[in-house]
Design a protein around this motif. Structure first.
Motif, PDB file in Angstrom:
ATOM      1  N   LEU A 207       0.839  -1.200   0.000  1.00 43.82           N
ATOM      2  CA  LEU A 207       0.000   0.000   0.000  1.00 43.82           C
ATOM      3  C   LEU A 207       0.870   1.244   0.000  1.00 43.82           C
ATOM      4  O   LEU A 207       0.617   2.205  -0.739  1.00 43.82           O
ATOM      5  CB  LEU A 207      -0.927   0.001   1.223  1.00 43.82           C
ATOM      6  CG  LEU A 207      -1.786   1.249   1.380  1.00 43.82           C
ATOM      7  CD1 LEU A 207      -2.698   1.450   0.170  1.00 43.82           C
ATOM      8  CD2 LEU A 207      -2.607   1.189   2.663  1.00 43.82           C
ATOM      9  N   SER A 208       1.913   1.215   0.817  1.00 43.47           N
ATOM     10  CA  SER A 208       2.786   2.367   0.899  1.00 43.47           C
ATOM     11  C   SER A 208       3.480   2.634  -0.444  1.00 43.47           C
ATOM     12  O   SER A 208       3.612   3.789  -0.874  1.00 43.47           O
ATOM     13  CB  SER A 208       3.757   2.098   2.045  1.00 43.47           C
ATOM     14  OG  SER A 208       4.916   2.765   1.882  1.00 43.47           O
ATOM     15  N   GLU A 256      -5.726   4.363   8.069  1.00 42.86           N
ATOM     16  CA  GLU A 256      -4.821   5.316   8.715  1.00 42.86           C
ATOM     17  C   GLU A 256      -3.693   5.741   7.767  1.00 42.86           C
ATOM     18  O   GLU A 256      -3.285   6.909   7.741  1.00 42.86           O
ATOM     19  CB  GLU A 256      -4.239   4.705   9.990  1.00 42.86           C
ATOM     20  CG  GLU A 256      -5.262   4.594  11.114  1.00 42.86           C
ATOM     21  CD  GLU A 256      -4.750   3.766  12.299  1.00 42.86           C
ATOM     22  OE1 GLU A 256      -3.563   3.405  12.323  1.00 42.86           O
ATOM     23  OE2 GLU A 256      -5.566   3.482  13.199  1.00 42.86           O
ATOM     24  N   MET A 257      -3.205   4.789   6.989  1.00 41.70           N
ATOM     25  CA  MET A 257      -2.150   5.131   6.019  1.00 41.70           C
ATOM     26  C   MET A 257      -2.692   6.056   4.933  1.00 41.70           C
ATOM     27  O   MET A 257      -1.999   6.972   4.467  1.00 41.70           O
ATOM     28  CB  MET A 257      -1.560   3.863   5.405  1.00 41.70           C
ATOM     29  CG  MET A 257      -0.699   3.069   6.385  1.00 41.70           C
ATOM     30  SD  MET A 257      -0.132   1.508   5.691  1.00 41.70           S
ATOM     31  CE  MET A 257       0.974   2.113   4.402  1.00 41.70           C
ATOM     32  N   ILE A 258      -3.944   5.813   4.522  1.00 39.95           N
ATOM     33  CA  ILE A 258      -4.581   6.712   3.554  1.00 39.95           C
ATOM     34  C   ILE A 258      -4.686   8.104   4.157  1.00 39.95           C
ATOM     35  O   ILE A 258      -4.394   9.120   3.496  1.00 39.95           O
ATOM     36  CB  ILE A 258      -5.968   6.159   3.160  1.00 39.95           C
ATOM     37  CG1 ILE A 258      -5.805   4.901   2.289  1.00 39.95           C
ATOM     38  CG2 ILE A 258      -6.800   7.218   2.441  1.00 39.95           C
ATOM     39  CD1 ILE A 258      -7.088   4.115   2.084  1.00 39.95           C
ATOM     40  N   PHE A 294     -10.084   9.617   8.053  1.00 41.68           N
ATOM     41  CA  PHE A 294     -10.187  11.072   8.205  1.00 41.68           C
ATOM     42  C   PHE A 294      -9.585  11.557   9.520  1.00 41.68           C
ATOM     43  O   PHE A 294      -9.924  12.632  10.001  1.00 41.68           O
ATOM     44  CB  PHE A 294     -11.647  11.510   8.062  1.00 41.68           C
ATOM     45  CG  PHE A 294     -12.137  11.427   6.633  1.00 41.68           C
ATOM     46  CD1 PHE A 294     -11.988  12.502   5.774  1.00 41.68           C
ATOM     47  CD2 PHE A 294     -12.686  10.257   6.148  1.00 41.68           C
ATOM     48  CE1 PHE A 294     -12.407  12.420   4.454  1.00 41.68           C
ATOM     49  CE2 PHE A 294     -13.109  10.166   4.825  1.00 41.68           C
ATOM     50  CZ  PHE A 294     -12.967  11.252   3.980  1.00 41.68           C
ATOM     51  N   GLY A 295      -8.746  10.746  10.130  1.00 43.51           N
ATOM     52  CA  GLY A 295      -7.960  11.276  11.237  1.00 43.51           C
ATOM     53  C   GLY A 295      -8.139  10.624  12.592  1.00 43.51           C
ATOM     54  O   GLY A 295      -7.401  10.949  13.519  1.00 43.51           O
ATOM     55  N   ARG A 296      -9.121   9.732  12.741  1.00 39.14           N
ATOM     56  CA  ARG A 296      -9.265   9.113  14.059  1.00 39.14           C
ATOM     57  C   ARG A 296      -8.200   8.017  14.231  1.00 39.14           C
ATOM     58  O   ARG A 296      -7.869   7.311  13.298  1.00 39.14           O
ATOM     59  CB  ARG A 296     -10.655   8.488  14.205  1.00 39.14           C
ATOM     60  CG  ARG A 296     -10.929   8.059  15.647  1.00 39.14           C
ATOM     61  CD  ARG A 296     -12.056   7.055  15.727  1.00 39.14           C
ATOM     62  NE  ARG A 296     -13.367   7.672  15.672  1.00 39.14           N
ATOM     63  CZ  ARG A 296     -14.486   6.956  15.512  1.00 39.14           C
ATOM     64  NH1 ARG A 296     -14.433   5.654  15.379  1.00 39.14           N
ATOM     65  NH2 ARG A 296     -15.640   7.566  15.471  1.00 39.14           N
TER      66      ARG A 296
END
Ligand SMILES: [Mn+2]
Length: 306
Positions: A207-208, A256-258, A294-296
């Motif tokens: 993914l990275s 989270e990576m997104i 979105f940040g959580r």
């Protein structure tokens, strides 16, 4: 991800397969508190209500299920998606995966208009790379990747002036791929990450590498999240369960990576069938995953008992 205007767009589309229930998806996301979860993270969220398909007539019986209705949705969603992308980050609350025929079609038009390359991350047990001719089931939710990459055989659908090059697509979580799709995909340079690969190498590395390519190209990133990306033990509300899917932790890591990449520009949430859910737990899992994008942080969450 910094605070961002987000438009929630309900897509009660249920024509992509024979088993019904995905039309209840948008309201399940509303009930599970998607808008509130995103507002809690500091984002400005607007719920635009539900989209309706363009006018259509039922076609004569043929091997494709609900072709005319699916085409009508595609027309409407392409317009809605292109408009929405111009001012906000749209989240399409499905609806079955056939909605991506329209949403990604419109997002691709937006990308062309702003002259940036569009990349697509397909989080799914399936590749959805069929054509109307190759599908054995006749279910058009198995065709969006075929349509969007410009494969032949979609004459009934709007033309695809901006096909997505295969090298801008990553499919993650695969574990149910028909022979026809596999043979066709192997001839392309699509990034193809099945569960075997994830088991052996982890989900972060491939993914990275993909996200790095989006960054390097200054690309837009559309993510299409199918409930069946997750293992059915944690996400039972889907008509196409395939054992051996992503764990809840793998799912959150991806989201989270997104988020960390800052690249996300549009999102589909698809195939949630609330009729098959257990006390809303799948809808809640999808809301939690979206919040992670979105940040959580998962560590912020209290323990929840089912
Ligand atoms: Mn799927």
């Amino acid at each position: 991800m910094p605070p961002h205007p987000i438009h929630l767009i309900g897509v009660p589309m249920d024509s992509g397969k024979k088993r019904r229930g995905c039309l209840m998806g948008p309201d399940a996301y509303r009930t599970a508190g998607l808008a509130e979860a995103l507002r809690d993270l500091g984002h400005e969220v607007r719920d635009d209500g539900n989209v309706s398909p363009a006018p259509f007539t039922d076609g004569t019986a043929q091997h494709l299920h609900a072709l005319n209705e699916t085409v009508a949705w595609t027309q409407a969603l392409s317009r809605v998606a292109q408009t929405a992308c111009a001012t906000a980050l749209p989240i399409f609350m499905g609806g079955d995966h056939a909605l991506a025929l329209g949403t990604v079609h419109g997002v691709a038009a937006h990308a062309a208009a702003v002259d940036r390359p569009l990349f697509v991350l397909w989080l799914d047990a399936h590749t959805d790379y069929h054509t109307p001719q190759s599908t054995a089931s006749g279910n058009l939710h198995g065709t969006p990747m075929g349509y969007l990459t410009g494969r032949a055989g979609f004459d009934a659908f709007p033309p695809v002036p901006h096909p997505i090059p295969h090298d801008r697509i990553a499919m993650l979580g695969l574990r149910s791929v028909d022979q026809h799709e596999r043979a066709a995909l192997e001839k392309t340079d699509v990034t193809y990450i099945d569960m075997r690969h994830i088991d052996e190498h982890g989900i972060a590395k491939p993914l990275s590498a993909f996200l790095d390519r989006v960054t390097a190209a200054n690309g837009l990133l559309h993510v299409s999240l199918d409930v069946d990306f997750l293992d059915p033990s944690i996400a039972p509300a889907v008509g196409t369960t395939v054992p051996g899917g992503a764990t809840i932790r793998e799912g959150h890591l991806v989201m989270e990576m997104i988020c960390d990449s800052g690249l996300l520009t549009s999102l589909d949430l698809v195939e949630l069938n609330p009729f098959l859910d257990e006390r809303g737990r799948t809808a809640q899992a999808m809301v939690d995953l979206t919040a992670s994008a979105f940040g959580r942080r998962v560590f912020d969450r209290p323990t929840r008992a089912y």
